[in-house]
Motif scaffolding. Structure first.
Motif, PDB file in Angstrom:
ATOM      1  N   UNK A   1      10.924   2.709   0.239  1.00 54.21           N
ATOM      2  CA  UNK A   1      11.667   1.715  -0.551  1.00 54.21           C
ATOM      3  C   UNK A   1      11.071   1.565  -1.950  1.00 54.21           C
ATOM      4  N   UNK A   2      10.072   0.684  -2.107  1.00 53.34           N
ATOM      5  CA  UNK A   2       9.542   0.425  -3.446  1.00 53.34           C
ATOM      6  C   UNK A   2       8.819   1.634  -4.027  1.00 53.34           C
ATOM      7  N   UNK A   3       8.438   2.606  -3.188  1.00 51.10           N
ATOM      8  CA  UNK A   3       7.784   3.806  -3.714  1.00 51.10           C
ATOM      9  C   UNK A   3       8.719   4.631  -4.577  1.00 51.10           C
ATOM     10  N   UNK A   4      10.020   4.435  -4.433  1.00 52.48           N
ATOM     11  CA  UNK A   4      10.956   5.173  -5.276  1.00 52.48           C
ATOM     12  C   UNK A   4      10.689   4.873  -6.752  1.00 52.48           C
ATOM     13  N   UNK A   5      10.331   3.631  -7.042  1.00 52.71           N
ATOM     14  CA  UNK A   5      10.019   3.282  -8.430  1.00 52.71           C
ATOM     15  C   UNK A   5       8.686   3.878  -8.854  1.00 52.71           C
ATOM     16  N   UNK A   6       7.682   3.815  -7.979  1.00 54.79           N
ATOM     17  CA  UNK A   6       6.381   4.371  -8.347  1.00 54.79           C
ATOM     18  C   UNK A   6       6.432   5.894  -8.409  1.00 54.79           C
ATOM     19  N   UNK A   7       7.332   6.502  -7.632  1.00 56.22           N
ATOM     20  CA  UNK A   7       7.503   7.950  -7.733  1.00 56.22           C
ATOM     21  C   UNK A   7       8.158   8.325  -9.063  1.00 56.22           C
TER      22      UNK A   7
ATOM     23  N   UNK B   1      -3.861  13.895   0.199  1.00 57.76           N
ATOM     24  CA  UNK B   1      -4.084  12.570  -0.360  1.00 57.76           C
ATOM     25  C   UNK B   1      -3.463  11.497   0.532  1.00 57.76           C
ATOM     26  N   UNK B   2      -2.299  11.809   1.127  1.00 58.00           N
ATOM     27  CA  UNK B   2      -1.697  10.889   2.078  1.00 58.00           C
ATOM     28  C   UNK B   2      -2.585  10.664   3.283  1.00 58.00           C
TER      29      UNK B   2
ATOM     30  N   UNK C   1       0.838  -1.202   0.000  1.00 52.88           N
ATOM     31  CA  UNK C   1       0.000   0.000   0.000  1.00 52.88           C
ATOM     32  C   UNK C   1       0.874   1.253   0.000  1.00 52.88           C
ATOM     33  N   UNK C   2       1.885   1.252   0.842  1.00 51.02           N
ATOM     34  CA  UNK C   2       2.790   2.401   0.907  1.00 51.02           C
ATOM     35  C   UNK C   2       3.542   2.612  -0.386  1.00 51.02           C
ATOM     36  N   UNK C   3       3.956   1.505  -1.025  1.00 48.58           N
ATOM     37  CA  UNK C   3       4.690   1.621  -2.265  1.00 48.58           C
ATOM     38  C   UNK C   3       3.877   2.236  -3.384  1.00 48.58           C
ATOM     39  N   UNK C   4       2.598   1.880  -3.457  1.00 53.34           N
ATOM     40  CA  UNK C   4       1.762   2.399  -4.541  1.00 53.34           C
ATOM     41  C   UNK C   4       1.169   3.761  -4.202  1.00 53.34           C
ATOM     42  N   UNK C   5       0.689   3.932  -2.979  1.00 56.24           N
ATOM     43  CA  UNK C   5      -0.006   5.169  -2.622  1.00 56.24           C
ATOM     44  C   UNK C   5       0.929   6.368  -2.548  1.00 56.24           C
ATOM     45  N   UNK C   6       2.165   6.174  -2.101  1.00 54.39           N
ATOM     46  CA  UNK C   6       3.109   7.284  -2.025  1.00 54.39           C
ATOM     47  C   UNK C   6       3.391   7.852  -3.407  1.00 54.39           C
ATOM     48  N   UNK C   7       3.559   6.976  -4.396  1.00 54.39           N
ATOM     49  CA  UNK C   7       3.823   7.436  -5.748  1.00 54.39           C
ATOM     50  C   UNK C   7       2.659   8.210  -6.329  1.00 54.39           C
ATOM     51  N   UNK C   8       1.443   7.721  -6.106  1.00 49.25           N
ATOM     52  CA  UNK C   8       0.266   8.406  -6.640  1.00 49.25           C
ATOM     53  C   UNK C   8       0.075   9.766  -5.959  1.00 49.25           C
ATOM     54  N   UNK C   9       0.277   9.814  -4.642  1.00 49.63           N
ATOM     55  CA  UNK C   9       0.040  11.053  -3.905  1.00 49.63           C
ATOM     56  C   UNK C   9       1.110  12.112  -4.191  1.00 49.63           C
ATOM     57  N   UNK C  10       2.373  11.718  -4.187  1.00 46.15           N
ATOM     58  CA  UNK C  10       3.465  12.686  -4.279  1.00 46.15           C
ATOM     59  C   UNK C  10       4.151  12.694  -5.643  1.00 46.15           C
ATOM     60  N   UNK C  11       3.606  11.984  -6.632  1.00 49.35           N
ATOM     61  CA  UNK C  11       4.188  11.993  -7.965  1.00 49.35           C
ATOM     62  C   UNK C  11       4.343  13.393  -8.540  1.00 49.35           C
TER      63      UNK C  11
END
Length: 419
Positions: free
Chosen positions: A246-252, A205-206, A20-30
């Motif tokens: 961690x994985x949010x770096x890719x989604x960001x 959004x966060x 959830x953190x990996x996907x939601x962080x990218x969507x919110x802070x992209x």
């Protein structure tokens, strides 16, 4: 044996929160990271803080609903808790494999419904309310997006411009013993205000993501008494934070599936509408999908912007031969042409900003008196690039229905066997 199952449940809960953190962080802070307003580490920290705030406040109501009201809390045995969390984690896997923003909340509730049906403890009246909200919320998002796209977006687009900063707005000096913050003095005051707005919406959004998603990770464990609500929230947000760093770096970098091709302004509108809908539902204790609401708003926004090529009277009548049909587009979400007929640069998209493919400055400024009225815009200018196509939209909607349905059936069969 029970203690081992609880440990397994905690491990699965961490896995769910991590994703959830990996996907939601990218969507919110992209948008904020893509525009170089904040760094990825700062985005992860801000997302953690506001997700915790959302989960600790109105998120408790969602945890209560999912842990003790859809089914009785006594039904959440250690085995049942692991089963529910397993199907929640499975939804993340399915959504990632198909590249569709499927709803973790809907799938988690589906697993609980399967448990309730197998044990005869389902609160049918509450589920009717939740299902009604799941139908109404996307429709509201589509309508709001369509109204904004048709009547407000061109004026907002002419007033505001979002580009890519050369240097981060706020820099951290780590050369000193105590790190010091500094603001880039070369940024114009207007850009500072716009940057703060982008960050504020990302934090909002966060907050919404924390309020709605914490329950997905820990509600079964709270229901069986393995965790109290406060500890459950800390565990969920801790796992979400781990994913965010961690994985949010890719989604960001890729900025999520559903807003990558949107201009920054459109992404902020979609984020605000989706987060507001989910915040209201969370305050009412109703688990709902942020992904579904934001994607529905994208559909409405694209259609509404493209529909400006025709008046309501023309839309109600067959399309004339000299006017092509309407298509919801990202091109339709770009700036209008100037009075001299020359095209201006289209708004940078979230994906382009994240990949560094746009110029440093956004040049799509126009005064509000240059915005064409409804029915005056050229349909070809509004149909440059598809925001979504019918096939992709059908696939998304089908998985929105299929994933929770599979969760209900799978959980029902599983719990019927082990009951």
């Amino acid at each position: 044996m029970a203690e081992l199952l609880i440990l397994v449940g905690v491990a699965v809960a961490v896995f769910v929160g991590y994703n959830i953190g990996g996907s939601s962080t990218g969507v919110a802070f992209g948008p904020a990271v893509g525009s170089r307003i904040v760094r990825k580490v700062t985005a992860g920290a801000l997302f953690t803080v506001f997700a915790l705030l959302g989960a600790w406040t109105i998120g408790r109501k969602v945890i209560t609903t999912m842990s003790s009201e859809i089914v009785d809390a006594a039904v959440f045995t250690p085995e049942a808790s692991v089963g529910v969390l397993f199907f929640t984690g499975l939804s993340l896997l399915v959504s990632n494999l198909y590249g569709v923003p499927a709803s973790t909340s809907m799938t988690a509730v589906g697993a609980i419904v399967g448990l309730g049906l197998a044990t005869g403890s389902l609160n049918a009246a509450l589920m009717f309310t939740i299902l009604s909200a799941w139908i109404v919320a996307p429709l509201v998002a589509v309508v709001i997006g369509a109204v904004i796209g048709r009547y407000l977006y061109p004026y907002l687009d002419a007033k505001f411009a979002f580009g890519r900063l050369t240097d981060p707005l706020v820099a951290v000096d780590t050369q000193q013993t105590i790190p010091r913050l500094s603001v880039d003095e070369n940024v114009a005051p207007r850009d500072v205000v716009g940057s703060l707005l982008v960050v504020a919406i990302a934090c909002y959004m966060g907050f919404s993501a924390g309020a709605s998603n914490a329950a997905n990770a820990v509600a079964p464990l709270v229901g069986n008494g393995a965790l109290d609500p406060g500890t459950g929230i800390l565990l969920a947000v801790g796992a979400i934070s781990l994913g965010g760093f961690t994985i949010a770096r890719r989604t960001l970098a890729t900025v999520g599936n559903d807003i990558t091709d949107l201009p920054i302004l459109a992404a902020l509108i979609v984020s605000t509408v989706g987060a507001t809908i989910i915040t209201i539902l969370s305050w009412l204790g109703i688990p709902a999908s942020l992904a579904v609401s934001t994607t529905s708003c994208i559909i409405g926004l694209g259609w509404g912007r493209a529909s400006r090529a025709r008046t309501l009277a023309e839309i109600a009548t067959p399309t004339p031969a000299d006017k092509p049909g309407l298509d919801a587009t990202t091109g339709a979400l770009s700036a209008p042409p100037t009075e001299g007929g020359e095209d201006v640069d289209s708004a940078p998209t979230v994906g382009e900003l994240a990949e560094g493919d746009t110029p440093a400055a956004d040049t799509q400024q126009a005064s509000t008196d240059r915005v064409p009225r409804v029915g005056e815009e050229d349909p070809e200018e509004l149909a440059a690039e598809s925001l979504f196509d019918p096939t992709a939209t059908a696939r998304i909607v089908a998985l929105w229905v299929l994933t929770p349905s599979m969760s209900v059936v799978g959980a029902y069969l599983l719990f019927l066997l082990i009951a």
